[in-house]
Write a protein that holds these residues in place. Structure first.
Motif, mmCIF file in Angstrom:
data_model
loop_
_atom_site.group_PDB
_atom_site.id
_atom_site.type_symbol
_atom_site.label_atom_id
_atom_site.label_comp_id
_atom_site.label_asym_id
_atom_site.label_seq_id
_atom_site.Cartn_x
_atom_site.Cartn_y
_atom_site.Cartn_z
ATOM 1 N N ALA A 145 0.831 -1.211 0.000
ATOM 2 C CA ALA A 145 0.000 0.000 0.000
ATOM 3 C C ALA A 145 0.865 1.261 0.000
ATOM 4 O O ALA A 145 0.533 2.249 -0.668
ATOM 5 C CB ALA A 145 -0.930 -0.005 1.214
ATOM 6 N N ALA A 146 1.990 1.228 0.720
ATOM 7 C CA ALA A 146 2.913 2.369 0.733
ATOM 8 C C ALA A 146 3.483 2.599 -0.659
ATOM 9 O O ALA A 146 3.606 3.746 -1.113
ATOM 10 C CB ALA A 146 4.029 2.140 1.743
ATOM 11 N N ASP A 147 3.814 1.518 -1.353
ATOM 12 C CA ASP A 147 4.347 1.625 -2.708
ATOM 13 C C ASP A 147 3.292 2.178 -3.663
ATOM 14 O O ASP A 147 3.592 3.019 -4.512
ATOM 15 C CB ASP A 147 4.860 0.265 -3.177
ATOM 16 C CG ASP A 147 5.646 0.371 -4.466
ATOM 17 O OD1 ASP A 147 6.558 1.214 -4.540
ATOM 18 O OD2 ASP A 147 5.337 -0.382 -5.407
ATOM 19 N N ASP A 148 2.057 1.725 -3.538
ATOM 20 C CA ASP A 148 0.969 2.251 -4.375
ATOM 21 C C ASP A 148 0.783 3.750 -4.146
ATOM 22 O O ASP A 148 0.564 4.509 -5.088
ATOM 23 C CB ASP A 148 -0.346 1.524 -4.087
ATOM 24 C CG ASP A 148 -0.348 0.083 -4.568
ATOM 25 O OD1 ASP A 148 0.530 -0.292 -5.389
ATOM 26 O OD2 ASP A 148 -1.223 -0.682 -4.120
ATOM 27 N N THR A 155 3.139 6.398 -6.021
ATOM 28 C CA THR A 155 2.838 6.845 -7.379
ATOM 29 C C THR A 155 2.279 8.262 -7.360
ATOM 30 O O THR A 155 2.719 9.120 -8.111
ATOM 31 C CB THR A 155 1.839 5.886 -8.051
ATOM 32 O OG1 THR A 155 2.405 4.577 -8.047
ATOM 33 C CG2 THR A 155 1.540 6.301 -9.472
ATOM 34 N N VAL A 156 1.341 8.510 -6.482
ATOM 35 C CA VAL A 156 0.743 9.846 -6.399
ATOM 36 C C VAL A 156 1.648 10.813 -5.645
ATOM 37 O O VAL A 156 1.724 11.988 -5.979
ATOM 38 C CB VAL A 156 -0.673 9.783 -5.791
ATOM 39 C CG1 VAL A 156 -0.646 9.396 -4.343
ATOM 40 C CG2 VAL A 156 -1.390 11.095 -5.974
ATOM 41 N N LEU A 157 2.368 10.326 -4.654
ATOM 42 C CA LEU A 157 3.249 11.193 -3.873
ATOM 43 C C LEU A 157 4.357 11.778 -4.748
ATOM 44 O O LEU A 157 4.685 12.965 -4.651
ATOM 45 C CB LEU A 157 3.842 10.403 -2.704
ATOM 46 C CG LEU A 157 4.527 11.187 -1.612
ATOM 47 C CD1 LEU A 157 3.625 12.255 -1.023
ATOM 48 C CD2 LEU A 157 4.981 10.240 -0.516
ATOM 49 N N ARG A 158 4.912 10.959 -5.633
ATOM 50 C CA ARG A 158 5.989 11.424 -6.516
ATOM 51 C C ARG A 158 5.545 12.562 -7.431
ATOM 52 O O ARG A 158 6.362 13.335 -7.901
ATOM 53 C CB ARG A 158 6.497 10.275 -7.389
ATOM 54 C CG ARG A 158 7.397 9.333 -6.680
ATOM 55 C CD ARG A 158 7.979 8.316 -7.663
ATOM 56 N NE ARG A 158 8.719 7.313 -6.952
ATOM 57 C CZ ARG A 158 8.304 6.060 -6.750
ATOM 58 N NH1 ARG A 158 7.150 5.659 -7.232
ATOM 59 N NH2 ARG A 158 9.046 5.217 -6.068
ATOM 60 N N ARG A 159 4.260 12.648 -7.699
ATOM 61 C CA ARG A 159 3.735 13.681 -8.592
ATOM 62 C C ARG A 159 3.439 14.993 -7.876
ATOM 63 O O ARG A 159 3.047 15.969 -8.512
ATOM 64 C CB ARG A 159 2.469 13.184 -9.282
ATOM 65 C CG ARG A 159 2.718 12.045 -10.250
ATOM 66 C CD ARG A 159 1.501 11.761 -11.108
ATOM 67 N NE ARG A 159 0.317 11.467 -10.314
ATOM 68 C CZ ARG A 159 -0.306 10.305 -10.258
ATOM 69 N NH1 ARG A 159 0.135 9.292 -10.950
ATOM 70 N NH2 ARG A 159 -1.387 10.146 -9.529
ATOM 71 N N GLN A 160 3.627 15.034 -6.569
ATOM 72 C CA GLN A 160 3.329 16.246 -5.806
ATOM 73 C C GLN A 160 4.468 17.245 -5.930
ATOM 74 O O GLN A 160 5.634 16.886 -5.794
ATOM 75 C CB GLN A 160 3.072 15.912 -4.338
ATOM 76 C CG GLN A 160 1.942 14.944 -4.108
ATOM 77 C CD GLN A 160 0.648 15.395 -4.760
ATOM 78 O OE1 GLN A 160 0.174 16.505 -4.535
ATOM 79 N NE2 GLN A 160 0.066 14.527 -5.575
ATOM 80 N N ARG A 161 4.113 18.493 -6.174
ATOM 81 C CA ARG A 161 5.113 19.557 -6.261
ATOM 82 C C ARG A 161 5.879 19.633 -4.942
ATOM 83 O O ARG A 161 5.302 19.611 -3.867
ATOM 84 C CB ARG A 161 4.436 20.896 -6.528
ATOM 85 C CG ARG A 161 5.440 22.035 -6.730
ATOM 86 C CD ARG A 161 4.783 23.389 -6.886
ATOM 87 N NE ARG A 161 4.487 24.041 -5.627
ATOM 88 C CZ ARG A 161 5.395 24.535 -4.777
ATOM 89 N NH1 ARG A 161 6.668 24.420 -5.046
ATOM 90 N NH2 ARG A 161 5.029 25.127 -3.659
ATOM 91 N N PRO A 195 -7.479 7.881 -3.928
ATOM 92 C CA PRO A 195 -7.782 6.499 -3.506
ATOM 93 C C PRO A 195 -6.562 5.698 -3.043
ATOM 94 O O PRO A 195 -6.656 4.944 -2.077
ATOM 95 C CB PRO A 195 -8.400 5.859 -4.747
ATOM 96 C CG PRO A 195 -8.772 6.973 -5.651
ATOM 97 C CD PRO A 195 -7.935 8.156 -5.284
ATOM 98 N N ASP A 196 -5.411 5.845 -3.722
ATOM 99 C CA ASP A 196 -4.218 5.098 -3.299
ATOM 100 C C ASP A 196 -3.714 5.586 -1.948
ATOM 101 O O ASP A 196 -3.318 4.789 -1.099
ATOM 102 C CB ASP A 196 -3.100 5.204 -4.341
ATOM 103 C CG ASP A 196 -3.379 4.358 -5.572
ATOM 104 O OD1 ASP A 196 -4.104 3.341 -5.452
ATOM 105 O OD2 ASP A 196 -2.881 4.709 -6.650
#
Length: 100
Positions: free
Chosen positions: A25-28, A31-37, A75-76
Motif C-alpha cells: 500500500a505504501a508503494d501504491d 505513485t501519487v506522492l511522486r507527482r506532488q510539487r 484512492p491510493d
C-alpha cells in the motif's frame, strides 16, 4: 538558509495488517506522492516494538501542506491511510537546520 522540511509521522498499524500488505500500500501511494510539487524523498521504518516512523522530505512547508490536502482525496493514499491505527498517529513538520 535551507527551506526544506521533513514531515515526520509515527503510528501503529491496525490489528491484522501484515508488513507485506502495508509495504504494498505504501508503494501504491508513492505513485501519487511522486507527482506532488516539492516532493523530494520518503522513507518508512519499523521499530522493534512494531510501530512505524515515516519521514517525507519536502522542498518547503507550502509544498507539504498543499500535498497533504490533495492526497486526502486520492484512492491510493486513502488505501494506505486506512491501514493505520488513527489514535496512534502523530505527525509534525520540521524545518531542516542541517543536511550532510
Amino acid at each position: 538558509m535551507n527551506r526544506n522540511v521533513l514531515e515526520i509521522s509515527s503510528y501503529s498499524l491496525l490489528a491484522g495488517v501484515d508488513e507485506r500488505q502495508f509495504v504494498r500500500a505504501a508503494d501504491d501511494a508513492m505513485t501519487v506522492l511522486r507527482r506532488q510539487r516539492g516532493f523530494l524523498a520518503r522513507s518508512i521504518a519499523q521499530a522493534e516494538d512494531g510501530s512505524w516512523t515515516e519521514i517525507v522530505h519536502w522542498l518547503d512547508r507550502a509544498s507539504a501542506s498543499a500535498a497533504s490536502q490533495r492526497l486526502a482525496g486520492n484512492p491510493d493514499a486513502a488505501a494506505f491511510s486506512a491501514l493505520i491505527d488513527r489514535p496512534s498517529f502523530q505527525s509534525g513538520y520540521y524545518p531542516v537546520a542541517y543536511s550532510g
